[in-house]
Design a protein around this motif. Structure first.
Motif, PDB file in Angstrom:
ATOM      1  N   GLY A   1      28.956  85.967   2.202  1.00 29.84           N
ATOM      2  CA  GLY A   1      28.726  86.548   3.521  1.00 29.84           C
ATOM      3  C   GLY A   1      27.732  85.762   4.346  1.00 29.84           C
ATOM      4  O   GLY A   1      27.441  84.589   4.072  1.00 29.84           O
TER       5      GLY A   1
ATOM      6  N   THR B   1      26.038  93.267   3.512  1.00 30.46           N
ATOM      7  CA  THR B   1      27.041  93.423   2.461  1.00 30.46           C
ATOM      8  C   THR B   1      26.578  92.807   1.140  1.00 30.46           C
ATOM      9  O   THR B   1      25.592  92.069   1.091  1.00 30.46           O
ATOM     10  CB  THR B   1      28.378  92.755   2.854  1.00 30.46           C
ATOM     11  OG1 THR B   1      28.175  91.330   2.976  1.00 30.46           O
ATOM     12  CG2 THR B   1      28.921  93.318   4.156  1.00 30.46           C
TER      13      THR B   1
ATOM     14  N   SER C   1      28.550  90.550  -1.868  1.00 24.84           N
ATOM     15  CA  SER C   1      29.762  89.872  -2.316  1.00 24.84           C
ATOM     16  C   SER C   1      29.821  89.929  -3.838  1.00 24.84           C
ATOM     17  O   SER C   1      28.831  89.669  -4.516  1.00 24.84           O
ATOM     18  CB  SER C   1      29.769  88.401  -1.867  1.00 24.84           C
ATOM     19  OG  SER C   1      29.758  88.289  -0.465  1.00 24.84           O
TER      20      SER C   1
ATOM     21  N   THR D   1      33.888  92.851  -1.240  1.00 28.09           N
ATOM     22  CA  THR D   1      32.749  92.822  -0.332  1.00 28.09           C
ATOM     23  C   THR D   1      32.365  94.263  -0.045  1.00 28.09           C
ATOM     24  O   THR D   1      33.179  95.043   0.459  1.00 28.09           O
ATOM     25  CB  THR D   1      33.079  92.087   0.972  1.00 28.09           C
ATOM     26  OG1 THR D   1      33.481  90.737   0.666  1.00 28.09           O
ATOM     27  CG2 THR D   1      31.880  92.048   1.897  1.00 28.09           C
TER      28      THR D   1
END
Length: 666
Positions: free
Chosen positions: A376, A400, A402, A419
């Motif tokens: 991200g 987020t 990952s 994600t």
């Protein structure tokens, strides 16, 4: 556990390759680092192994065993595929010294120092087919690439004087063709790739003789130059392009002997630690490189990028970058290391160790970035699942996490399999010991922050636990019953009862006051009631008793510390100090700094080798895009690996198979 326990070096054994995951905040990706662990095998051979040569096809290594004054030895043959001795050739040797293999691999030539002879080995049958008498107590041996000459160094005696000579043997007739003078006490000999030059290290007068092999004709002395080098040269190696020769300088005093039982270095008055670099076009010295203590042998990699030096007294191997002529790596060894040869594919080096009577097999690939995984926006923290299958990366700017499938890295376009949205500013991350939950510290500038709790089976957030202001780092106890979160703006650590998560009850059971701006933290890997918290603005490491949730010590460390990792046995804590480019080593029993290690620019994240077998710590350096690799047994940097832009978080695992206990810090 006794917190004052001293570290012990792990037993010599084959160690699984290690992988480190480095989060590059400036590149929005993760670097995957592969490690060929130095010292991957040890092969027992005869008494006082000295010389080693590898066949052109790389399948076998021939090792001479010098023996002692009263003990003769044999020639050991190692299968490089299995690293096992497959034959011991009894050639009635009296102190076998140098060894070389013919260009076609059909013969090995052994310099029998005590027998004043050269033994010729048929490598197909591993038997001695011929013994050639020479008159110079041979030491070193080399074969020209065109198989025209076998060159043997040694000492001849005439009218009571000892003379340094080179004997030229004709491989066709297997007879002596010529013998000519060089310097005092010649030892190592090497031939240029085109076969036109040979270089002889003269231990007694600190020179290298340069030989024009075209002038070997039985009439003229073919020595065309003499180059002054360092003290007590022993060996020489030429780069594949023929432009440079590297010479080991062992030291002054009594002429060097390969056998520790025969005295060897014990009689030296001044031990050296340098390698001389010669420009072969001009026969002049262009550089001197400091290596370990008592350098003996040198070998150059097939691609010419590395020179490997065995250091007899410091018991290690120095790795030289030939582009810069600087030492870039090192590997500890058992000591008394003498000969060395590199396989034709350049992946391994074989080092003879005359003290413990064995051969070390070193992987030469060292650490390097093997893959890059895009994640991200502005990745920051990283943690690895206990079974080694998944890595979790926090992405600060898009809120987020990952999820990376480690097994498919490098095999498909993206290894990110999920994600997960977690909040506004996720930073620190840790996985529970059972692997069922991932904890993410969601940093906030102006409100109470949250700890996001992810169910790893469904990759969904199952709870948001309100903690302090500016949540930064997170760690989980060894039994998984507690999670700890540092709060930058509250100067506290939140203590979370993980059994109360997702129950409706308030899981925060304590808030512990620590130093100013607490950042990274780590628990004791073996479950002792200790928590270590780095305080950025206080330049301290707070030590917390987790049974009472109280601070029992504040240890002064370096400038502007960021993160901490604890060695697998709990005896040491390693703290990265951003403003002075160091790592502080804290003895957890004495609660004091016992070492300070210089690393790269602006060190940030740190993690340890998970199971302790390789004894490594990995440090990300934000300002120079590198990762420093620390040998925790010597507390020295043994490698520096280029990674991505602005590296911050780092986590490590062992492969193949599950990682055991690891510290994951952001």
């Amino acid at each position: 556990m006794d917190q004052s326990v001293e570290r012990g070096r792990a037993a010599t054994a084959a160690v699984a390759p290690l992988y480190a995951f480095v989060v590059n905040g400036g590149g929005d990706n993760v670097s995957v680092i592969g490690n060929g662990v130095l010292g991957t095998a040890t092969v027992d051979v005869g008494m006082n192994p000295w010389g080693v040569a590898v066949t052109p096809d790389g399948t076998r290594a021939y090792v001479t065993n010098f023996g002692s004054l009263f003990h003769q030895e044999w020639l050991s043959v190692i299968d490089t595929g299995t690293n096992e001795v497959t034959a011991n050739i009894d050639g009635d040797f009296s102190h076998a010294a140098g060894v070389a293999v013919s260009p076609d691999g059909t013969r090995a030539y052994v310099a029998d120092n005590g027998g004043n002879s050269v033994s010729v080995i048929d490598t197909g049958t591993n038997t001695v087919t011929t013994t050639i008498t020479v008159d110079n107590a041979p030491q070193g041996v080399a074969v020209t690439p065109d198989n025209r000459w076998v060159l043997v160094t040694g000492l001849a005696f005439s009218s009571g004087s000892q003379l340094g000579t080179v004997t030229a043997i004709d491989p066709g007739s297997l007879s002596v063709f010529d013998s000519f003078l060089v310097g005092d006490t010649p030892v190592g000999v090497a031939v240029s790739p085109d076969g036109t030059r040979a270089y002889v290290a003269n231990n007694g007068d600190d020179t290298v003789s340069v030989i024009d092999t075209g002038y070997i004709n039985g009439t003229w002395n073919p020595v065309i130059a003499t180059v002054g080098v360092g003290s007590g040269p022993v060996a020489v190696a030429v780069t594949p392009d023929g432009t440079r020769a590297y010479v080991t300088n062992y030291g002054d005093g009594t002429p060097w002997s390969p056998s520790p039982q025969d005295g060897g270095p014990g009689s030296l008055n001044d031990v050296s630690n340098t390698v001389t670099v010669i420009d072969t076009a001009t026969s002049t010295v262009i550089d001197t490189i400091t290596v370990g203590v008592g350098p003996v042998w040198v070998a150059v990699s097939p691609d010419g990028t590395r020179a490997y030096v065995t250091n007899y007294l410091s018991g290690d191997v120095s790795v030289i970058d030939t582009a810069t002529d600087t030492v870039i790596d090192g590997s500890g060894g058992p000591g008394w290391s003498t000969g060395m040869a590199v396989t034709p594919d350049g992946t391994r080096a074989y080092v003879t160790n005359s003290g413990p009577d064995n051969v070390s097999v070193l992987a030469t690939d060292a650490l390097k970035t093997t893959s890059t995984v895009d994640v991200g926006d502005h990745p920051y923290g990283v943690a690895v699942h206990p079974d080694g299958s998944l890595a979790y990366v926090t992405n600060v700017d898009d809120g987020t996490v990952s999820v990376i499938d480690i097994d498919v890295i490098g095999t498909r376009d993206s290894a990110v399999i999920a994600t997960i949205g977690v909040g506004s500013y996720p930073m620190g991350v840790a996985v529970s010991p059972a692997g069922t939950r991932t904890y993410v510290a969601d940093h906030s500038d102006d409100t109470l922050a949250d700890l996001a709790v992810i169910d790893t089976a469904t990759d969904t957030v199952i709870d948001q636990v309100e903690v302090g202001f500016g949540a930064y780092g997170v760690a989980v106890s060894a039994d998984g019953t507690r999670a700890y979160v540092t709060n930058e703006y509250s100067d506290t650590v939140s203590v979370i009862d993980t059994g109360l998560i997702d129950t409706g009850d308030a899981p925060v059971i304590a808030a512990i006051s620590v130093g100013s701006y607490p950042h990274g933290l780590a628990t004791d890997p073996l479950g002792d009631p200790r928590l270590y918290v780095v305080n950025q603005n206080s330049d301290t490491l707070s030590v917390i008793d987790t049974d009472t949730d109280t601070v029992i010590a504040n240890v002064g460390v370096g400038a502007y510390p960021q993160n901490v990792a604890v060695w697998w046995d709990g005896s040491r804590a390693y703290v990265t100090n951003t403003d002075d480019d160091t790592v502080s080593v804290v003895h957890t029993g004495m609660l004091t700094v016992i070492a300070t290690i210089n690393v790269g620019s602006s060190p940030w994240g740190i993690t340890m080798n998970p199971d302790g077998s390789a004894g490594l710590a990995y440090v990300t350096n934000r300002n120079d895009g590198t990762m420093s690799v620390i040998d925790v047994f010597t507390d020295t940097v043994i490698d520096t690996v280029a990674v991505g832009d602005n590296p911050v978080g780092v986590a490590a695992l062992s492969a193949p198979g599950p990682a055991r206990t690891a510290s994951h810090n952001t």
